[in-house]
Design a protein around this motif. Structure first.
Motif, PDB file in Angstrom:
ATOM      1  N   TRP A  97      35.821  56.196 -16.385  1.00 29.99           N
ATOM      2  CA  TRP A  97      36.760  55.633 -17.354  1.00 29.99           C
ATOM      3  C   TRP A  97      36.553  54.116 -17.368  1.00 29.99           C
ATOM      4  O   TRP A  97      35.983  53.550 -16.450  1.00 29.99           O
ATOM      5  N   GLY A  98      37.027  53.466 -18.426  1.00 30.31           N
ATOM      6  CA  GLY A  98      36.934  52.015 -18.492  1.00 30.31           C
ATOM      7  C   GLY A  98      36.224  51.509 -19.724  1.00 30.31           C
ATOM      8  O   GLY A  98      36.342  50.334 -20.079  1.00 30.31           O
ATOM      9  N   TYR A  99      35.471  52.386 -20.385  1.00 38.27           N
ATOM     10  CA  TYR A  99      34.879  52.092 -21.684  1.00 38.27           C
ATOM     11  C   TYR A  99      35.347  53.164 -22.666  1.00 38.27           C
ATOM     12  O   TYR A  99      35.413  54.343 -22.319  1.00 38.27           O
ATOM     13  N   THR A 100      35.630  52.750 -23.893  1.00 43.50           N
ATOM     14  CA  THR A 100      36.001  53.675 -24.956  1.00 43.50           C
ATOM     15  C   THR A 100      34.882  53.721 -25.988  1.00 43.50           C
ATOM     16  O   THR A 100      34.394  52.676 -26.429  1.00 43.50           O
ATOM     17  N   TYR A 101      34.475  54.928 -26.343  1.00 43.09           N
ATOM     18  CA  TYR A 101      33.454  55.112 -27.377  1.00 43.09           C
ATOM     19  C   TYR A 101      34.090  54.880 -28.736  1.00 43.09           C
ATOM     20  O   TYR A 101      35.084  55.527 -29.085  1.00 43.09           O
ATOM     21  N   THR A 111      29.441  48.095 -33.016  1.00 42.97           N
ATOM     22  CA  THR A 111      29.908  48.201 -31.628  1.00 42.97           C
ATOM     23  C   THR A 111      29.994  49.682 -31.269  1.00 42.97           C
ATOM     24  O   THR A 111      30.568  50.476 -32.023  1.00 42.97           O
ATOM     25  N   HIS A 112      29.436  50.039 -30.121  1.00 41.23           N
ATOM     26  CA  HIS A 112      29.420  51.440 -29.712  1.00 41.23           C
ATOM     27  C   HIS A 112      30.483  51.758 -28.650  1.00 41.23           C
ATOM     28  O   HIS A 112      30.935  52.903 -28.564  1.00 41.23           O
ATOM     29  N   GLU A 113      30.850  50.775 -27.847  1.00 42.08           N
ATOM     30  CA  GLU A 113      31.826  51.023 -26.798  1.00 42.08           C
ATOM     31  C   GLU A 113      32.568  49.731 -26.486  1.00 42.08           C
ATOM     32  O   GLU A 113      32.009  48.633 -26.623  1.00 42.08           O
ATOM     33  N   VAL A 114      33.818  49.875 -26.046  1.00 44.63           N
ATOM     34  CA  VAL A 114      34.674  48.736 -25.746  1.00 44.63           C
ATOM     35  C   VAL A 114      35.209  48.882 -24.327  1.00 44.63           C
ATOM     36  O   VAL A 114      35.735  49.936 -23.963  1.00 44.63           O
ATOM     37  N   LYS A 115      35.114  47.813 -23.561  1.00 45.49           N
ATOM     38  CA  LYS A 115      35.498  47.841 -22.152  1.00 45.49           C
ATOM     39  C   LYS A 115      36.959  47.460 -21.962  1.00 45.49           C
ATOM     40  O   LYS A 115      37.462  46.527 -22.587  1.00 45.49           O
ATOM     41  N   ASP A 116      37.648  48.191 -21.083  1.00 49.37           N
ATOM     42  CA  ASP A 116      39.042  47.893 -20.729  1.00 49.37           C
ATOM     43  C   ASP A 116      39.324  48.513 -19.372  1.00 49.37           C
ATOM     44  O   ASP A 116      39.375  49.739 -19.243  1.00 49.37           O
ATOM     45  N   HIS A 117      39.512  47.674 -18.354  1.00 47.26           N
ATOM     46  CA  HIS A 117      39.742  48.148 -16.996  1.00 47.26           C
ATOM     47  C   HIS A 117      41.213  48.060 -16.595  1.00 47.26           C
ATOM     48  O   HIS A 117      41.534  47.995 -15.402  1.00 47.26           O
ATOM     49  N   SER A 118      42.110  48.058 -17.561  1.00 49.53           N
ATOM     50  CA  SER A 118      43.535  47.954 -17.256  1.00 49.53           C
ATOM     51  C   SER A 118      44.098  49.287 -16.776  1.00 49.53           C
ATOM     52  O   SER A 118      43.515  50.357 -17.000  1.00 49.53           O
ATOM     53  N   ALA A 119      45.268  49.213 -16.137  1.00 46.23           N
ATOM     54  CA  ALA A 119      45.951  50.430 -15.702  1.00 46.23           C
ATOM     55  C   ALA A 119      46.318  51.302 -16.899  1.00 46.23           C
ATOM     56  O   ALA A 119      46.266  52.533 -16.822  1.00 46.23           O
ATOM     57  N   ALA A 120      46.679  50.662 -18.010  1.00 41.78           N
ATOM     58  CA  ALA A 120      47.027  51.435 -19.211  1.00 41.78           C
ATOM     59  C   ALA A 120      45.823  52.208 -19.734  1.00 41.78           C
ATOM     60  O   ALA A 120      45.947  53.364 -20.151  1.00 41.78           O
ATOM     61  N   ALA A 121      44.641  51.575 -19.693  1.00 45.74           N
ATOM     62  CA  ALA A 121      43.432  52.273 -20.139  1.00 45.74           C
ATOM     63  C   ALA A 121      43.124  53.447 -19.220  1.00 45.74           C
ATOM     64  O   ALA A 121      42.712  54.517 -19.681  1.00 45.74           O
ATOM     65  N   PHE A 122      43.340  53.254 -17.925  1.00 43.73           N
ATOM     66  CA  PHE A 122      43.124  54.356 -16.989  1.00 43.73           C
ATOM     67  C   PHE A 122      44.038  55.534 -17.319  1.00 43.73           C
ATOM     68  O   PHE A 122      43.583  56.679 -17.391  1.00 43.73           O
ATOM     69  N   GLU A 123      45.308  55.261 -17.520  1.00 41.92           N
ATOM     70  CA  GLU A 123      46.249  56.346 -17.795  1.00 41.92           C
ATOM     71  C   GLU A 123      45.866  57.086 -19.068  1.00 41.92           C
ATOM     72  O   GLU A 123      45.905  58.320 -19.120  1.00 41.92           O
ATOM     73  N   ILE A 142      35.329  53.949 -11.966  1.00 45.48           N
ATOM     74  CA  ILE A 142      35.517  52.835 -12.889  1.00 45.48           C
ATOM     75  C   ILE A 142      34.154  52.512 -13.473  1.00 45.48           C
ATOM     76  O   ILE A 142      33.182  52.321 -12.747  1.00 45.48           O
ATOM     77  N   HIS A 143      34.069  52.417 -14.780  1.00 46.79           N
ATOM     78  CA  HIS A 143      32.791  52.278 -15.462  1.00 46.79           C
ATOM     79  C   HIS A 143      32.365  50.812 -15.546  1.00 46.79           C
ATOM     80  O   HIS A 143      33.068  49.971 -16.099  1.00 46.79           O
ATOM     81  N   SER A 144      31.188  50.511 -14.992  1.00 47.78           N
ATOM     82  CA  SER A 144      30.565  49.189 -15.094  1.00 47.78           C
ATOM     83  C   SER A 144      31.447  48.074 -14.546  1.00 47.78           C
ATOM     84  O   SER A 144      31.764  47.096 -15.223  1.00 47.78           O
ATOM     85  N   LEU A 145      31.810  48.213 -13.289  1.00 47.55           N
ATOM     86  CA  LEU A 145      32.567  47.167 -12.593  1.00 47.55           C
ATOM     87  C   LEU A 145      31.701  45.922 -12.436  1.00 47.55           C
ATOM     88  O   LEU A 145      30.517  46.007 -12.110  1.00 47.55           O
ATOM     89  N   THR A 146      32.288  44.767 -12.681  1.00 48.21           N
ATOM     90  CA  THR A 146      31.647  43.472 -12.437  1.00 48.21           C
ATOM     91  C   THR A 146      32.584  42.646 -11.569  1.00 48.21           C
ATOM     92  O   THR A 146      33.775  42.969 -11.436  1.00 48.21           O
ATOM     93  N   PRO A 147      32.086  41.574 -10.946  1.00 48.89           N
ATOM     94  CA  PRO A 147      32.932  40.813 -10.016  1.00 48.89           C
ATOM     95  C   PRO A 147      34.203  40.243 -10.639  1.00 48.89           C
ATOM     96  O   PRO A 147      35.176  39.995  -9.929  1.00 48.89           O
ATOM     97  N   ASP A 148      34.209  40.029 -11.949  1.00 43.24           N
ATOM     98  CA  ASP A 148      35.381  39.462 -12.611  1.00 43.24           C
ATOM     99  C   ASP A 148      36.331  40.522 -13.162  1.00 43.24           C
ATOM    100  O   ASP A 148      37.310  40.195 -13.833  1.00 43.24           O
ATOM    101  N   SER A 149      36.085  41.787 -12.872  1.00 45.10           N
ATOM    102  CA  SER A 149      36.923  42.853 -13.410  1.00 45.10           C
ATOM    103  C   SER A 149      38.321  42.812 -12.801  1.00 45.10           C
ATOM    104  O   SER A 149      38.481  42.705 -11.584  1.00 45.10           O
ATOM    105  N   PRO A 150      39.369  42.935 -13.629  1.00 40.45           N
ATOM    106  CA  PRO A 150      40.731  42.996 -13.090  1.00 40.45           C
ATOM    107  C   PRO A 150      40.967  44.230 -12.228  1.00 40.45           C
ATOM    108  O   PRO A 150      41.924  44.271 -11.454  1.00 40.45           O
ATOM    109  N   ALA A 151      40.096  45.223 -12.340  1.00 39.93           N
ATOM    110  CA  ALA A 151      40.265  46.437 -11.537  1.00 39.93           C
ATOM    111  C   ALA A 151      40.121  46.171 -10.046  1.00 39.93           C
ATOM    112  O   ALA A 151      40.561  46.974  -9.225  1.00 39.93           O
TER     113      ALA A 151
END
Length: 324
Positions: A97-101, A111-123, A142-151
């Motif tokens: 989870w973490g990207y929306t097609y 645009t093919h996918e949009v990233k969102d690592h929020s708790a709301a996106a997870f739910e 979590i899909h494509s975690l980077t060091p700056d991810s809020p996750a």
């Protein structure tokens, strides 16, 4: 038991998993898609191709199957295959989870996918995954975690993930970008109730981009399972005419295909638990599976290590690959 069920399977092919990124949607960045996929990439055509790959993978001993919310209809295709194969209870199923097609099944989407690592996106995405995979889900990443991810710092999200872990689903991360090693090391420190939250790491690692190797070794030493993705670099190490000379040389010496050599080189890493095949055809999959029993000598491995690029260079080039 989640993802740990895979450790019970000792057949060589069980170290190769099948990722559905290339066949769950009509467009992706893998080279050669015009050759590998039907000209009319309808939902039903891609569903049939996914089923063919899943059938072949299972028949040859593959037991880890990997999807994601952003892989178009990959979860749906996988769920339908599982429903049609009720005896395949030994497969381990992972999703992310973490990207929306958002491409709406279009090859030409901006645009093919949009990233969102929020708790709301997870739910939201967890509900969609649950509706399709239900109790067949073993690993949620979590899909494509980077060091700056809020996750990495969202304690409310961590509690939600821990609650899912308490239900028996393994929680993991996948990483991408030139700072994968930093993301992995940060993920290793995340705990809930004094217990490590993330039990698996799925990372891009290949002969061109090996920069996360030391961090993956640390993760394995800390008891995490390691899954490698993009081991053939989105086709750069699989298409014979595009393969680097050193890779072609080792392929000739071993009588194997370049893709099998590239996968085998990763399987030789002592920390690699599972290496994903992202095959788009059954012929590619069978070729990939030859890596499970291919042995490379130290000279060959050293020669292949010389293909490494700097991570910034690699990821800059990857970002330029067209969705096709």
């Amino acid at each position: 038991m989640g993802f740990s069920r895979l450790a019970e399977i000792t057949a060589p092919a069980a170290r190769i998993g099948l990722g559905l990124a290339a066949v769950g949607r009509p467009a992706y960045i893998t080279l050669g898609r015009d050759r590998d996929l039907p000209a009319e990439r309808t939902v039903e055509a891609m569903r049939r191709r996914s089923e063919e790959l899943l059938d072949t993978a299972y028949a040859h001993g593959v037991r880890y199957l990997d999807a994601a919310r952003s892989y178009g209809r990959a979860e749906e295709f996988l769920a339908d295959w599982l429903a049609g194969h009720p005896d395949a209870r030994d497969v381990v199923v992972g999703s992310k989870w973490g990207y929306t097609y958002v491409a709406d099944w279009s090859l030409d989407a901006t645009t093919h996918e949009v990233k969102d690592h929020s708790a709301a996106a997870f739910e939201r995405q967890r509900g969609l995954t649950d509706a399709l995979l239900g109790d067949r889900l073993d690993l949620y990443q979590i899909h494509s975690l980077t060091p700056d991810s809020p996750a990495l710092t969202d304690r409310a999200l961590h509690e939600r993930l821990a609650a899912l872990a308490a239900e028996g689903v393994t929680i993991g991360v996948s990483t991408s970008g030139p700072r994968q090693a930093d993301a992995i090391r940060a993920a290793l420190t995340v705990e809930t109730g004094g217990v490590p939250l993330f039990r698996t790491v799925q990372t891009t690692f290949n002969l061109l981009e090996p920069s996360a190797g030391s961090a993956l070794a640390e993760a394995r030493a800390a008891g995490r399972s390691v899954i490698v993705k993009e081991a053939v670099a989105n086709g750069l190490l699989a298409v014979p005419e595009a393969a680097p000379p050193a890779l072609r040389q080792v392929a000739e010496e071993t009588g194997a295909t370049p893709d099998a050599v590239a996968l085998a080189a990763v399987l030789h890493r002592p920390w690699a638990d599972v290496v994903l095949s992202g095959a788009a055809t059954t012929a590619q999959l069978r070729s990939n599976l030859a890596a499970a029993t291919l042995r490379l000598n130290e000279r060959q491995l050293t020669l292949l290590d010389g293909l490494a690029q700097g991570p910034e260079e690699y990821w800059r080039h990857r970002a330029e690959l067209p969705w096709a």
